[in-house]
Write a protein that holds these residues in place. Sequence first.
Motif, PDB file in Angstrom:
ATOM      1  N   ARG A 169       0.851  -1.142  -0.055  1.00 24.76           N
ATOM      2  CA  ARG A 169      -0.081  -0.120  -0.134  1.00 24.76           C
ATOM      3  C   ARG A 169       0.815   1.230  -0.094  1.00 24.76           C
ATOM      4  O   ARG A 169       0.543   2.334  -0.630  1.00 24.76           O
ATOM      5  N   LEU A 170       1.950   1.176   0.717  1.00 30.56           N
ATOM      6  CA  LEU A 170       2.981   2.321   1.052  1.00 30.56           C
ATOM      7  C   LEU A 170       3.588   2.490  -0.515  1.00 30.56           C
ATOM      8  O   LEU A 170       3.706   3.552  -1.177  1.00 30.56           O
ATOM      9  N   LEU A 171       3.878   1.433  -1.268  1.00 28.51           N
ATOM     10  CA  LEU A 171       4.422   1.441  -2.655  1.00 28.51           C
ATOM     11  C   LEU A 171       3.544   2.084  -3.562  1.00 28.51           C
ATOM     12  O   LEU A 171       3.907   2.896  -4.396  1.00 28.51           O
ATOM     13  N   GLU A 172       2.347   1.990  -3.476  1.00 31.60           N
ATOM     14  CA  GLU A 172       1.193   2.595  -4.398  1.00 31.60           C
ATOM     15  C   GLU A 172       1.165   4.008  -3.934  1.00 31.60           C
ATOM     16  O   GLU A 172       1.046   4.774  -4.811  1.00 31.60           O
ATOM     17  N   ARG A 173       1.179   4.124  -2.664  1.00 36.68           N
ATOM     18  CA  ARG A 173       0.751   5.906  -2.234  1.00 36.68           C
ATOM     19  C   ARG A 173       1.953   6.474  -2.655  1.00 36.68           C
ATOM     20  O   ARG A 173       1.894   7.813  -2.676  1.00 36.68           O
ATOM     21  N   THR A 174       3.087   5.910  -2.640  1.00 37.74           N
ATOM     22  CA  THR A 174       4.511   6.587  -2.876  1.00 37.74           C
ATOM     23  C   THR A 174       4.703   6.586  -4.566  1.00 37.74           C
ATOM     24  O   THR A 174       5.920   7.023  -5.036  1.00 37.74           O
ATOM     25  N   SER A 175       3.834   5.865  -5.093  1.00 41.93           N
ATOM     26  CA  SER A 175       3.862   5.689  -6.850  1.00 41.93           C
ATOM     27  C   SER A 175       5.380   5.096  -6.993  1.00 41.93           C
ATOM     28  O   SER A 175       5.875   5.167  -7.990  1.00 41.93           O
ATOM     29  N   GLY A 176       5.582   4.124  -6.269  1.00 43.78           N
ATOM     30  CA  GLY A 176       6.794   3.299  -6.302  1.00 43.78           C
ATOM     31  C   GLY A 176       7.877   3.480  -5.521  1.00 43.78           C
ATOM     32  O   GLY A 176       8.803   2.851  -5.803  1.00 43.78           O
ATOM     33  N   ALA A 177       7.780   4.513  -5.067  1.00 39.45           N
ATOM     34  CA  ALA A 177       9.010   5.074  -4.297  1.00 39.45           C
ATOM     35  C   ALA A 177       9.325   4.290  -2.756  1.00 39.45           C
ATOM     36  O   ALA A 177       9.511   5.231  -1.856  1.00 39.45           O
ATOM     37  N   LEU A 178       9.147   3.270  -2.638  1.00 32.65           N
ATOM     38  CA  LEU A 178       9.614   2.185  -1.556  1.00 32.65           C
ATOM     39  C   LEU A 178      10.561   1.301  -2.109  1.00 32.65           C
ATOM     40  O   LEU A 178      10.438   0.648  -3.026  1.00 32.65           O
ATOM     41  N   ALA A 179      11.732   1.310  -1.126  1.00 29.43           N
ATOM     42  CA  ALA A 179      12.493   0.022  -1.455  1.00 29.43           C
ATOM     43  C   ALA A 179      13.376  -0.284  -0.351  1.00 29.43           C
ATOM     44  O   ALA A 179      13.445   0.214   0.851  1.00 29.43           O
ATOM     45  N   LEU A 180      13.456  -1.722  -0.514  1.00 29.18           N
ATOM     46  CA  LEU A 180      14.337  -2.425   0.866  1.00 29.18           C
ATOM     47  C   LEU A 180      15.630  -2.222   0.636  1.00 29.18           C
ATOM     48  O   LEU A 180      16.127  -2.496  -0.722  1.00 29.18           O
ATOM     49  N   VAL A 181      16.361  -2.135   1.579  1.00 32.29           N
ATOM     50  CA  VAL A 181      17.755  -1.987   1.506  1.00 32.29           C
ATOM     51  C   VAL A 181      18.477  -2.869   2.405  1.00 32.29           C
ATOM     52  O   VAL A 181      18.473  -2.716   3.738  1.00 32.29           O
ATOM     53  N   SER A 182      19.293  -3.746   2.004  1.00 28.56           N
ATOM     54  CA  SER A 182      19.624  -4.738   2.602  1.00 28.56           C
ATOM     55  C   SER A 182      21.041  -5.704   2.164  1.00 28.56           C
ATOM     56  O   SER A 182      21.563  -5.423   1.135  1.00 28.56           O
ATOM     57  N   GLY A 183      21.753  -6.230   3.163  1.00 29.00           N
ATOM     58  CA  GLY A 183      22.862  -7.117   2.990  1.00 29.00           C
ATOM     59  C   GLY A 183      22.433  -8.209   2.413  1.00 29.00           C
ATOM     60  O   GLY A 183      23.429  -8.937   1.563  1.00 29.00           O
ATOM     61  N   ARG A 184      21.312  -8.522   2.393  1.00 29.06           N
ATOM     62  CA  ARG A 184      20.696 -10.236   1.659  1.00 29.06           C
ATOM     63  C   ARG A 184      20.581  -9.852   0.137  1.00 29.06           C
ATOM     64  O   ARG A 184      20.479  -8.690  -0.360  1.00 29.06           O
ATOM     65  N   SER A 185      20.826 -10.894  -0.713  1.00 24.75           N
ATOM     66  CA  SER A 185      20.841 -10.696  -2.328  1.00 24.75           C
ATOM     67  C   SER A 185      19.222 -10.353  -2.283  1.00 24.75           C
ATOM     68  O   SER A 185      18.128 -10.625  -1.765  1.00 24.75           O
ATOM     69  N   LEU A 186      19.101  -9.874  -3.605  1.00 28.05           N
ATOM     70  CA  LEU A 186      17.705  -9.684  -3.885  1.00 28.05           C
ATOM     71  C   LEU A 186      16.779 -11.213  -4.104  1.00 28.05           C
ATOM     72  O   LEU A 186      15.568 -11.143  -3.691  1.00 28.05           O
TER      73      LEU A 186
END
Length: 271
Positions: free
Chosen positions: A63-80
């Motif tokens: 829902r936040l991804l939709e409300r921000t028009s796609g501007a949400l990202a996970l930032v991790s040491g894990r691989s995609l």
Amino acid sequence: MPVAEDLVPEEDEAPEAVPVPHLLAPRLNEIAILLDIDGTLLDLMPTPREVWVPPGLSETLNRLLERTSGALALVSGRSLNDIDLIFAPAEFPAVGGHGAEMRVTSDSEAIAARAPPMDKELKRRLAAIARLSPGILLEDKGYSLALHYRLAPHAEKAIYEAVSLIRADLPHAPIEVLPGKSVCEIKHSGFTKASGVRELMTREPFKGRRPLFIGDDVTDETVFAIMPDLNGLAFSVGRRSTGVAGHFDEPSDVREFLARLLDDEGATARP
């Protein structure tokens, strides 16, 4: 958009200030939400494979991804790939491998950010450190290698000493050691979470937005440090870090905050 001081309580009133949802919610179209995973969104577990996504979190993120028009990202040491396995069937934009790879939209192809895989012989030597003690868990992330000792806390000193010996034997090896919460991670030098975030913020739909980053570990400090350059806000979890605008006590507080962003956003939209 207001400055950081407008989005958190006054320092003398709330030294552990966190972002105020009702101030941020109306500006979701101006913000990029960047979130670490382990210890930030998800509770830490004895082993990396035991983490789990609480009910409702993926829906909140979507829902936040939709409300921000796609501007949400996970930032991790894990691989995609690992990130996708954890959140399956949901997929999110992400910076993975400590900045080694990224995906700008949920359905786009992964982008390798100039990060060569770790040398196989070097990786073999580092992996052998796991034999020092039962309970040391080896995690091969492709671009890095992690030695988890949450189940063998007594082995911490021996692990770092063994890594130091290998680095002394290979002084020109382009590697960097990342200490974390009960983990020693070794990665190829030349990229960090911060370099990944900088690259991400040059691409649509993140470009031109103000980043809000939440992280908990030593590796997140590189992102904390660049937030002023990007006119961004940073918040730590579980520990009081320097250079951040505020502090969450634990991941459940972060999850509650994200859910409240949606509640307050909906309230401001109602007449």
